[in-house]
Design a protein around this motif. Structure first.
Motif, PDB file in Angstrom:
ATOM      1  N   LEU A  58       3.685 -11.199 -12.055  1.00  0.00           N
ATOM      2  CA  LEU A  58       4.678 -11.718 -11.128  1.00  0.00           C
ATOM      3  C   LEU A  58       5.992 -11.939 -11.859  1.00  0.00           C
ATOM      4  CD1 LEU A  58       2.442 -14.388  -9.347  1.00  0.00           C
ATOM      5  CD2 LEU A  58       3.082 -12.140  -8.490  1.00  0.00           C
ATOM      6  N   ASP A  59       5.909 -12.159 -13.133  1.00  0.00           N
ATOM      7  CA  ASP A  59       7.078 -12.430 -13.956  1.00  0.00           C
ATOM      8  C   ASP A  59       6.988 -11.533 -15.187  1.00  0.00           C
ATOM      9  OD1 ASP A  59       9.403 -13.614 -14.644  1.00  0.00           O
ATOM     10  OD2 ASP A  59       8.625 -15.668 -14.766  1.00  0.00           O
ATOM     11  N   ARG A  78       8.198  -0.860 -10.798  1.00  0.00           N
ATOM     12  CA  ARG A  78       7.839  -1.885  -9.795  1.00  0.00           C
ATOM     13  C   ARG A  78       6.648  -1.470  -8.959  1.00  0.00           C
ATOM     14  NH1 ARG A  78      12.432  -5.803  -7.947  1.00  0.00           N
ATOM     15  NH2 ARG A  78      11.029  -5.992  -6.183  1.00  0.00           N
ATOM     16  N   ARG A  85      -0.996  -5.657  -9.158  1.00  0.00           N
ATOM     17  CA  ARG A  85      -1.159  -6.935  -8.437  1.00  0.00           C
ATOM     18  C   ARG A  85      -2.115  -6.774  -7.271  1.00  0.00           C
ATOM     19  NH1 ARG A  85       4.722  -7.576  -9.414  1.00  0.00           N
ATOM     20  NH2 ARG A  85       5.135  -6.518  -7.456  1.00  0.00           N
ATOM     21  N   PHE A  93      -3.372 -19.124  -5.742  1.00  0.00           N
ATOM     22  CA  PHE A  93      -2.290 -20.074  -6.000  1.00  0.00           C
ATOM     23  C   PHE A  93      -2.735 -21.504  -5.734  1.00  0.00           C
ATOM     24  CE2 PHE A  93      -0.548 -16.072  -4.608  1.00  0.00           C
ATOM     25  CZ  PHE A  93       0.485 -15.846  -5.490  1.00  0.00           C
ATOM     26  N   ASN A  97      -0.935 -20.256  -0.252  1.00  0.00           N
ATOM     27  CA  ASN A  97      -0.068 -19.132   0.090  1.00  0.00           C
ATOM     28  C   ASN A  97      -0.697 -18.141   1.076  1.00  0.00           C
ATOM     29  OD1 ASN A  97       2.186 -19.899  -1.218  1.00  0.00           O
ATOM     30  ND2 ASN A  97       1.832 -18.699  -3.068  1.00  0.00           N
ATOM     31  N   LEU A 110      -4.913  -8.282   4.303  1.00  0.00           N
ATOM     32  CA  LEU A 110      -3.557  -7.819   4.002  1.00  0.00           C
ATOM     33  C   LEU A 110      -3.441  -6.977   2.723  1.00  0.00           C
ATOM     34  CD1 LEU A 110      -0.776  -7.847   5.232  1.00  0.00           C
ATOM     35  CD2 LEU A 110      -0.271  -9.932   3.976  1.00  0.00           C
ATOM     36  N   TYR A 114      -1.824  -2.840   2.114  1.00  0.00           N
ATOM     37  CA  TYR A 114      -0.919  -2.284   1.102  1.00  0.00           C
ATOM     38  C   TYR A 114      -1.631  -1.275   0.206  1.00  0.00           C
ATOM     39  CZ  TYR A 114       2.261  -5.874   2.673  1.00  0.00           C
ATOM     40  OH  TYR A 114       3.079  -6.646   3.437  1.00  0.00           O
TER      41      TYR A 114
ATOM     42  N   ILE B 316       4.727 -13.776  -1.334  1.00  0.00           N
ATOM     43  CA  ILE B 316       3.262 -13.696  -1.216  1.00  0.00           C
ATOM     44  C   ILE B 316       2.834 -12.249  -1.072  1.00  0.00           C
ATOM     45  CG2 ILE B 316       1.282 -14.332   0.201  1.00  0.00           C
ATOM     46  CD1 ILE B 316       2.880 -16.858   1.007  1.00  0.00           C
ATOM     47  N   ARG B 317       3.552 -11.528  -0.223  1.00  0.00           N
ATOM     48  CA  ARG B 317       3.200 -10.120  -0.004  1.00  0.00           C
ATOM     49  C   ARG B 317       3.317  -9.328  -1.305  1.00  0.00           C
ATOM     50  NH1 ARG B 317       3.093  -8.560   5.409  1.00  0.00           N
ATOM     51  NH2 ARG B 317       3.643 -10.251   6.821  1.00  0.00           N
ATOM     52  N   LEU B 318       4.408  -9.579  -2.036  1.00  0.00           N
ATOM     53  CA  LEU B 318       4.579  -8.855  -3.300  1.00  0.00           C
ATOM     54  C   LEU B 318       3.454  -9.214  -4.261  1.00  0.00           C
ATOM     55  CD1 LEU B 318       8.438  -9.212  -3.782  1.00  0.00           C
ATOM     56  CD2 LEU B 318       7.189  -7.108  -3.274  1.00  0.00           C
ATOM     57  N   ALA B 319       3.010 -10.491  -4.232  1.00  0.00           N
ATOM     58  CA  ALA B 319       1.981 -10.938  -5.170  1.00  0.00           C
ATOM     59  C   ALA B 319       0.625 -10.322  -4.870  1.00  0.00           C
ATOM     60  CB  ALA B 319       1.879 -12.466  -5.117  1.00  0.00           C
ATOM     61  N   LEU B 397      13.647  -8.325  -3.845  1.00  0.00           N
ATOM     62  CA  LEU B 397      13.345  -9.665  -4.355  1.00  0.00           C
ATOM     63  C   LEU B 397      12.356  -9.580  -5.515  1.00  0.00           C
ATOM     64  CD1 LEU B 397      12.942 -11.757  -1.102  1.00  0.00           C
ATOM     65  CD2 LEU B 397      14.650 -12.083  -2.869  1.00  0.00           C
ATOM     66  N   ASP B 398      12.532 -10.479  -6.462  1.00  0.00           N
ATOM     67  CA  ASP B 398      11.627 -10.587  -7.585  1.00  0.00           C
ATOM     68  C   ASP B 398      10.444 -11.437  -7.118  1.00  0.00           C
ATOM     69  OD1 ASP B 398      11.269  -9.959 -10.309  1.00  0.00           O
ATOM     70  OD2 ASP B 398      11.508 -12.097 -10.747  1.00  0.00           O
ATOM     71  N   PRO B 399       9.207 -11.009  -7.385  1.00  0.00           N
ATOM     72  CA  PRO B 399       8.055 -11.753  -6.850  1.00  0.00           C
ATOM     73  C   PRO B 399       8.076 -13.236  -7.200  1.00  0.00           C
ATOM     74  CG  PRO B 399       7.327  -9.771  -7.997  1.00  0.00           C
ATOM     75  CD  PRO B 399       8.812  -9.816  -8.130  1.00  0.00           C
ATOM     76  N   ILE B 400       8.342 -13.538  -8.467  1.00  0.00           N
ATOM     77  CA  ILE B 400       8.230 -14.934  -8.873  1.00  0.00           C
ATOM     78  C   ILE B 400       9.370 -15.771  -8.283  1.00  0.00           C
ATOM     79  CG2 ILE B 400       9.462 -14.688 -11.089  1.00  0.00           C
ATOM     80  CD1 ILE B 400       6.311 -16.757 -10.495  1.00  0.00           C
ATOM     81  N   LEU B 403       8.461 -16.393  -4.695  1.00  0.00           N
ATOM     82  CA  LEU B 403       7.377 -17.365  -4.554  1.00  0.00           C
ATOM     83  C   LEU B 403       7.858 -18.783  -4.810  1.00  0.00           C
ATOM     84  CD1 LEU B 403       4.362 -15.550  -6.204  1.00  0.00           C
ATOM     85  CD2 LEU B 403       4.443 -16.479  -3.896  1.00  0.00           C
ATOM     86  N   ARG B 404       8.857 -18.908  -5.679  1.00  0.00           N
ATOM     87  CA  ARG B 404       9.346 -20.259  -6.000  1.00  0.00           C
ATOM     88  C   ARG B 404      10.268 -20.789  -4.919  1.00  0.00           C
ATOM     89  NH1 ARG B 404      10.643 -18.988 -11.959  1.00  0.00           N
ATOM     90  NH2 ARG B 404       8.619 -19.314 -12.932  1.00  0.00           N
TER      91      ARG B 404
END
Lengths: 239, 406
Positions: A58-59, A78, A85, A93, A97, A110, A114, B316-319, B397-400, B403-404
């Motif tokens: 995520l980061d 990406r 992911r 989480f 979430n 979901l 994807y 959330i979707r990206l995660a 958008l960056d996932p993190i 999310l924040r």
């Protein structure tokens, strides 16, 4: 010796602040083998959550290497990260979430959308996973109709639906009472018994007791890494 | 995959129905306005082109008398300065198809108990050719009728129905200013002229008969008007110059003297009328397009708000494995659905409005399928164009970070 899922070498992460870069992780080295159950511990601000977000793709790290299944994630674009992911990692989480406007079944399904899975197969697997966490009767409900512990179980079902090899959980019991927490931890233990690697962040020693290995962070560094020592004092008190 | 995304777009739109509807309303009004304005504009253009078609093409008229006012001068057509000989001379010029002399006036016409005031045109058969006017029933009169000044007449549809009712006028005798005329034929209907006159309220007789029996003339052979048809539109400017020169020479006008006739290019007048309507409908369309644009901006605005509101959801979707293009597609689909649905409703609103205008004001409206198709294409285009930026913003958008976001 089983193969290594996660290998982190000299990982650094710093945030840009007005006063200059602020280091959160300082030269972290860690290797986690397949099938391990690792609890990452440490006080707030020790960098454990940031570490977890980097593990979950995520980061991104500021420097150092992170190899997931032997692949350096820094080299991935990406879309490849999204695929990791979605398929390799299941992320749980603290705040569950779940998407509020979707039924539990749709929430669980979901990641399959994807991943490009057909609709009938999506339904089948979502139901199967909901049954596994004991919530198949709530399939059509919205997330706000069920309790926090149930929501977290749905979130775990969602994390599992793409059959990941690795579950990452960031304080999964942080919002739950101790009884519910134990249910959730029993679920993680069962998953680990099935061979899934589980890494979870917690600051509660009771929760960390479920893991087989404990890693302790302090000020962005790992200060302790070893197998869990079961002490009577940390065992749950009888009710 | 797409069906799942459509379902999600539907859910997202349903989550805030009022907002979705208001966003759509921008598109509804925009598309409705475009469809309505196109219908009205095309209707006006059609009406004008119909009038122009009935007028005949490549036409000049020459009127007797001076074109300018000032001093003591009689009205145009009042002087005795234009003759049939002038017409014959003009007919010899290159680039001229036919020349028809016209001596007209208004007269009381009687048939049985019916009494009707209409305009009577004394002319030659060439007039019908110049105006591409056909005889619907019976026959036209001929040049020999003109030479012999026979009392025969052609009657327009309106005059015929007022005098004869449902009877067929062919072969009947009517009286124009007490003089009996036999009706040879009924003219095909032409409808309204550019200036709104009913062209079917008319009677056409041989010019010689009109001059001798109906309106009189100060000089034999003098006419009030010549109607001239040029052979082509390209030849009209040069023909016009040649005619002016010829008439000045024939009328022995000195250098610097005013013309004692007035020449008008009817086709140019008609063209300018057509141009005016065209510009008017363009203008209407342009104004309507602005409202369509505003509708599109409304969509963009709401989509931007929506992206901000749903930042966490995007995270959330990206995660859980959504790729950039999944998020892009999701927001783009929403924008396109809103804009297409708005367009669809707007189409009906516009058509309904056009029909209402037609029913209330009798204005011609034309609802063309192509206008609808264009509106649809434009709406989809607007959905994509104005939805793309917010969707890209969401996808990047960056996932993190997402999310924040609280």
């Amino acid at each position: 010796m089983s193969d290594t899922v996660i290998r982190v070498e000299a990982l650094c992460k710093s945030y840009d602040t007005a006063a200059g870069p602020f280091p959160v992780l300082k030269e972290v080295d860690l290797a986690i083998a397949a099938g391990e159950f690792v609890a990452v511990m440490g006080p707030s601000g020790s960098g454990k959550s940031t570490f977890m977000n980097i593990l979950g793709c995520l980061d991104r790290a500021s420097s150092g290497r992170y190899l997931l299944d032997g692949r350096d994630v820094a080299t991935l674009d990406r879309d490849a990260l999204a695929a990791l992911r979605g398929r390799t990692i299941g992320f749980v989480f603290q705040g569950f979430n779940l998407l509020p406007r979707m039924s539990l079944e749709d929430n669980v399904a979901l990641p399959l959308v994807y991943a490009g899975v057909e609709r009938d197969e999506r339904r089948r697997r979502a139901r199967e996973l909901l049954a596994k966490v004991g919530l198949e009767t709530y399939a059509a409900s919205l997330p706000n109709r069920i309790s926090g512990g149930q929501q977290q179980r749905v979130a775990i079902a969602r994390a599992l639906v793409n059959r990941p090899r690795l579950i990452l959980a960031d304080e999964p019991t942080g919002n739950l009472d101790s009884h519910t927490s134990e249910e959730i931890m029993a679920l993680f233990t069962a998953l680990n018994d099935e061979g899934i690697t589980v890494v979870l962040v917690t600051h509660e020693p009771d929760i960390a007791q479920f893991a087989s290995r404990q890693v302790r962070f302090l000020d962005g560094r790992i200060v302790h890494d070893g197998p869990t020592v079961h002490t009577p004092a940390t065992e749950p008190a009888p009710c | 995959m797409l069906s799942a995304m459509l379902g999600e777009a539907w859910r997202a739109m349903g989550a805030n129905r009022l907002r979705t509807f208001l966003t759509m309303l921008g598109m509804i009004i925009g598309v409705g306005a475009v469809v309505l304005m196109l219908a009205v504009g095309q209707g006006a253009q059609y009406a004008v082109s119909q009038s122009i078609n009935t007028m005949g093409s490549n036409l000049f008229i020459v009127l007797a008398g001076p074109p300018s006012s000032g001093g003591v001068r009689s009205a145009s057509g009042g002087g005795a300065t234009l003759t049939r000989a002038d017409g014959d001379a003009i007919a010899e010029l290159p680039g001229i198809d036919v020349v028809a002399p016209v001596h007209s006036g208004s007269a009381q016409v009687v048939y049985g108990p019916n009494n009707w005031n209409t305009s009577v045109f004394g002319t030659t058969p060439d007039y019908l050719e110049a105006r591409s006017w056909t005889v619907a029933e019976g026959d036209a009169f001929t040049d020999s009728d003109v030479r012999a000044a026979t009392r025969v007449a052609l009657i327009g549809k309106t005059a015929a129905s007022n005098l004869f009712g449902s009877e067929s006028p062919v072969g009947k005798t009517l009286r124009i200013k007490q003089t009996p005329f036999v009706v040879l034929g009924v003219l095909a209907s032409k409808g309204q002229s550019l200036d709104g006159r009913d062209q079917d309220d008319t009677i056409i007789v041989p010019i010689t008969s009109a001059q001798r029996k109906l309106f009189g003339t100060p000089f034999p052979g003098a006419v009030r008007m010549l109607m001239i048809k040029a052979s082509s539109a390209e030849a009209m400017p040069s023909t016009e110059k040649a005619m002016v020169a010829l008439l000045r020479q024939r009328h022995r006008l000195r250098e610097g003297a005013d013309n004692d006739f007035m020449l008008r290019n009817l086709t140019a007048i008609a063209d300018s009328a057509a141009e005016t309507t065209r510009i008017m409908s363009l203008l209407l369309g342009a104004i309507a397009s602005v409202s369509l644009l505003v509708g599109g901006i409304g969509i963009m605005n709401i989509m931007l708000v929506s992206v901000t509101e749903r930042t966490r959801e995007i995270g959330i979707r990206l995660a859980i494995g959504a790729r950039e293009r999944d998020v892009l597609l999701q927001f783009l689909l929403e924008a396109i659905i809103i804009s297409l649905a708005g367009c669809f409703i707007g189409l009906f609103v516009g058509i309904g409005g056009a029909l209402l205008v037609n029913a209330l004001t009798d204005t011609a409206v034309i609802i063309s399928g192509s206008a609808g198709l264009i509106a649809f294409a434009v709406a989809a285009g607007i959905g994509i164009f104005f939805g793309l930026y917010p969707a890209k913003k969401a996808a990047a958008l960056d996932p993190i970070e997402a999310l924040r976001y609280q």
